[in-house]
Design a protein around this motif. Structure first.
Motif, short mmCIF file in Angstrom:
data_model
loop_
_atom_site.label_atom_id
_atom_site.label_comp_id
_atom_site.label_asym_id
_atom_site.label_seq_id
_atom_site.Cartn_x
_atom_site.Cartn_y
_atom_site.Cartn_z
N VAL A 8 0.87 -1.18 0.00
CA VAL A 8 0.00 0.00 0.00
C VAL A 8 0.91 1.22 0.00
CG1 VAL A 8 -1.81 1.28 1.19
CG2 VAL A 8 -1.80 -1.22 1.28
N VAL A 9 0.87 2.00 -1.08
CA VAL A 9 1.81 3.09 -1.30
C VAL A 9 1.05 4.40 -1.49
CG1 VAL A 9 3.71 3.92 -2.75
CG2 VAL A 9 3.39 1.46 -2.40
N ILE A 10 1.64 5.50 -1.02
CA ILE A 10 1.11 6.82 -1.40
C ILE A 10 2.21 7.62 -2.08
CG2 ILE A 10 -0.56 6.79 0.50
CD1 ILE A 10 1.08 9.03 1.83
N HIS A 11 1.81 8.36 -3.14
CA HIS A 11 2.73 9.22 -3.88
C HIS A 11 2.46 10.70 -3.62
CE1 HIS A 11 4.60 6.07 -6.46
NE2 HIS A 11 3.47 5.45 -6.21
N LYS A 12 1.34 10.96 -2.95
CA LYS A 12 1.01 12.33 -2.55
C LYS A 12 0.15 12.26 -1.29
CE LYS A 12 -3.03 12.63 -5.60
NZ LYS A 12 -3.69 13.39 -6.67
N PHE A 13 0.10 13.33 -0.55
CA PHE A 13 -0.71 13.38 0.65
C PHE A 13 -2.16 13.72 0.27
CE2 PHE A 13 3.53 14.88 2.24
CZ PHE A 13 3.85 13.70 2.89
N LEU A 19 -4.36 6.21 -1.54
CA LEU A 19 -3.88 4.87 -1.18
C LEU A 19 -3.90 3.97 -2.42
CD1 LEU A 19 -5.92 4.50 2.14
CD2 LEU A 19 -3.43 4.81 1.99
N LYS A 20 -2.74 3.51 -2.83
CA LYS A 20 -2.62 2.70 -4.04
C LYS A 20 -1.96 1.35 -3.72
CE LYS A 20 -4.14 6.19 -6.46
NZ LYS A 20 -5.52 6.19 -7.02
N ILE A 21 -2.44 0.32 -4.41
CA ILE A 21 -1.82 -1.01 -4.31
C ILE A 21 -0.89 -1.18 -5.50
CG2 ILE A 21 -2.19 -3.50 -4.20
CD1 ILE A 21 -3.40 -2.09 -1.84
N GLU A 22 0.38 -1.46 -5.23
CA GLU A 22 1.34 -1.64 -6.33
C GLU A 22 2.53 -2.47 -5.86
OE1 GLU A 22 4.08 2.23 -6.50
OE2 GLU A 22 1.96 2.76 -6.63
N ASP A 23 3.23 -3.04 -6.82
CA ASP A 23 4.49 -3.71 -6.50
C ASP A 23 5.54 -2.64 -6.21
OD1 ASP A 23 3.59 -6.30 -6.73
OD2 ASP A 23 4.01 -6.41 -8.88
N TYR A 24 6.16 -2.76 -5.06
CA TYR A 24 7.09 -1.72 -4.62
C TYR A 24 8.40 -2.38 -4.22
CZ TYR A 24 8.22 2.92 -2.72
OH TYR A 24 8.77 4.15 -2.50
N SER A 25 9.50 -1.74 -4.56
CA SER A 25 10.81 -2.35 -4.35
C SER A 25 11.08 -2.61 -2.87
CB SER A 25 11.90 -1.47 -4.93
OG SER A 25 11.90 -0.20 -4.31
N SER A 314 -12.97 -5.82 12.35
CA SER A 314 -13.13 -6.35 11.00
C SER A 314 -11.77 -6.63 10.39
CB SER A 314 -13.90 -5.36 10.11
OG SER A 314 -13.32 -4.06 10.17
N ILE A 315 -11.76 -7.56 9.43
CA ILE A 315 -10.54 -7.91 8.70
C ILE A 315 -10.84 -7.76 7.22
CG2 ILE A 315 -8.85 -9.71 8.22
CD1 ILE A 315 -9.52 -10.96 10.93
N TRP A 316 -9.98 -6.98 6.53
CA TRP A 316 -10.21 -6.64 5.13
C TRP A 316 -9.05 -7.13 4.26
CZ3 TRP A 316 -14.49 -3.45 3.80
CH2 TRP A 316 -15.20 -2.94 4.90
N PRO A 317 -9.35 -7.58 3.04
CA PRO A 317 -8.26 -7.87 2.11
C PRO A 317 -7.45 -6.60 1.83
CG PRO A 317 -10.36 -8.71 1.28
CD PRO A 317 -10.68 -7.85 2.45
N MET A 318 -6.16 -6.75 1.59
CA MET A 318 -5.32 -5.59 1.32
C MET A 318 -5.89 -4.73 0.18
SD MET A 318 -1.31 -5.41 0.15
CE MET A 318 -0.55 -5.60 1.75
N GLU A 319 -6.50 -5.37 -0.82
CA GLU A 319 -7.05 -4.64 -1.96
C GLU A 319 -8.18 -3.70 -1.54
OE1 GLU A 319 -4.89 -8.15 -3.27
OE2 GLU A 319 -6.51 -7.87 -1.81
N LEU A 338 -8.11 -4.65 10.79
CA LEU A 338 -6.94 -5.32 10.24
C LEU A 338 -7.04 -5.45 8.73
CD1 LEU A 338 -6.52 -8.37 12.69
CD2 LEU A 338 -5.36 -6.16 12.81
N LEU A 339 -5.88 -5.52 8.08
CA LEU A 339 -5.77 -5.95 6.69
C LEU A 339 -5.20 -7.37 6.67
CD1 LEU A 339 -4.11 -2.86 4.94
CD2 LEU A 339 -6.55 -3.41 5.02
N LYS A 340 -5.66 -8.19 5.75
CA LYS A 340 -5.03 -9.50 5.55
C LYS A 340 -4.38 -9.50 4.18
CE LYS A 340 -9.22 -11.88 3.88
NZ LYS A 340 -10.08 -13.08 4.07
N THR A 341 -3.20 -10.08 4.11
CA THR A 341 -2.42 -10.02 2.88
C THR A 341 -2.40 -11.34 2.12
OG1 THR A 341 -0.39 -10.66 4.03
CG2 THR A 341 -0.91 -8.31 3.91
#
Length: 343
Positions: A8-13, A19-25, A314-319, A338-341
């Motif tokens: 879960v990545v942010i590129h701006k406030f 909130l974006k889901i992406e592959d991150y290094s 509650s438990i939520w998928p990361m997506e 919670l998030l579940k991955t």
């Protein structure tokens, strides 16, 4: 070797849409521990980070709390081995990932008796509550404890820990619709946050409170001091009164908090020999690991003895991190979100 992980990545406030889901290094494994994450804990400090209150350099991976299983080691250590179940915590964020790499001082073993989802719900909320109640608050038998927000993850944890002390009476504030659940969790007197709850509480507890756990700060401190007993304490945990807009923290909210703190009168403390304490669990974890481990082991023992049990809302998928974050940000939760991955 794995080089990226879903995060879960942010590129701006800004609001929930940043909130974006992406592959991150991933960072290099050297001197770090690699963990396959099972669950992540959502916390109010993550909202501050998303809104840019701390002005953290962008972009970054969100999240301060996760738990999972160690899958690789980039250093020699006697503390951890592959296959260990661990909680990972970093106030600087970086935990909302399917795989994470972090330094060993940010990892804490989970006892076998504790399920993974409870491990994700226990660390920050229960540590903060323990330090507030026992280390700073000096809670003991016969105390009257007022919890400013008793329905969230911290409030539920504080209620359960306070109930481990005999003859403690708990007074709590909560939003409409949560009253029955917080009573079932152990709160004796419950007040709606839209009511004149402080005056209502004074009627139920005319002798005053020994300890107040405050998550608003600002001008409320003056009002809190009026209902303390002699030698009573207020422990300030955060300034959540600033979070009233999902997209930003307004200049007005910051000024209101600043003016409220400036308006606090020292005489309010001196008149009844009261004290106000501040608590920053993130700094404690970073600077005093030994003390954190001692307190964490006490909390784990209370869990094993059946005296506490994390309340998970509650438990939520990361997506679905946006929906999960709204539950927390809009204060709709009772207990931990919670998030579940993993599927």
């Amino acid at each position: 070797m794995i080089k990226h992980s879903k995060s879960v990545v942010i590129h701006k406030f800004g609001g929930y849409d940043v909130l974006k889901i992406e592959d991150y290094s991933l960072p290099d494994l050297k001197d770090k521990i690699e963990v396959e994450v099972y669950y992540c804990g959502l916390n109010f400090c993550d909202i501050y980070k998303r809104l840019g209150f701390f002005n953290k350099p962008l972009p970054f991976v969100m999240g301060s709390e996760a738990c999972g299983v160690i899958t690789d080691l980039g250093l020699k250590t006697d503390q951890f081995q592959i296959g260990d179940r661990v909680i990972c915590y970093d106030f600087e964020e970086g935990m909302y990932r399917t795989i994470l790499r972090t330094s060993p001082e940010k990892c804490f073993k989970i006892p076998d008796e504790i399920p993974m989802e409870d491990g994700a719900a226990i660390f920050l909320n229960y540590l903060t509550a323990y330090f507030a109640l026992f280390e700073l608050g000096g809670i003991k038998s016969g105390f009257n404890v007022f919890i400013k927000s008793c329905g969230g993850g911290f409030g539920c944890a504080a209620t359960q820990l306070a109930r481990t002390v005999k003859n403690v009476t708990i007074y709590g504030v909560v939003s409409k619709g949560k009253e029955q659940q917080v009573q079932q969790n152990g709160v004796n007197f419950v007040y709606n946050n839209e009511s004149d709850y402080l005056n209502e509480a004074k009627k139920d507890c005319p002798e005053g409170f020994d300890l107040i756990l405050d998550n608003e700060s600002g001008s409320w401190l003056n009002e809190g001091c009026k209902v303390l007993k002699f030698f009573g304490k207020i422990v300030v945990l955060s300034a959540n009164s600033m979070i009233n807009n999902p997209n930003s923290i307004s200049l007005f909210s910051k000024l209101k908090l600043f003016v409220g703190v400036l308006s606090f009168q020292l005489s309010s403390l001196m008149n009844k020999s009261n004290s106000v304490c501040g608590l920053h669990t993130g700094n404690l974890v970073r600077e005093n690991r030994k003390r954190v481990l001692e307190c964490l082991n006490v909390i784990f023992d209370l869990y094993k003895n059946g005296e506490i049990k994390p309340k998970i809302d509650s438990i939520w998928p990361m997506e679905e991190v946006v929906q999960a974050s709204k539950v927390l940000g809009e204060r709709r939760n009772v207990g931990k979100v919670l998030l579940k991955t993993r599927n």
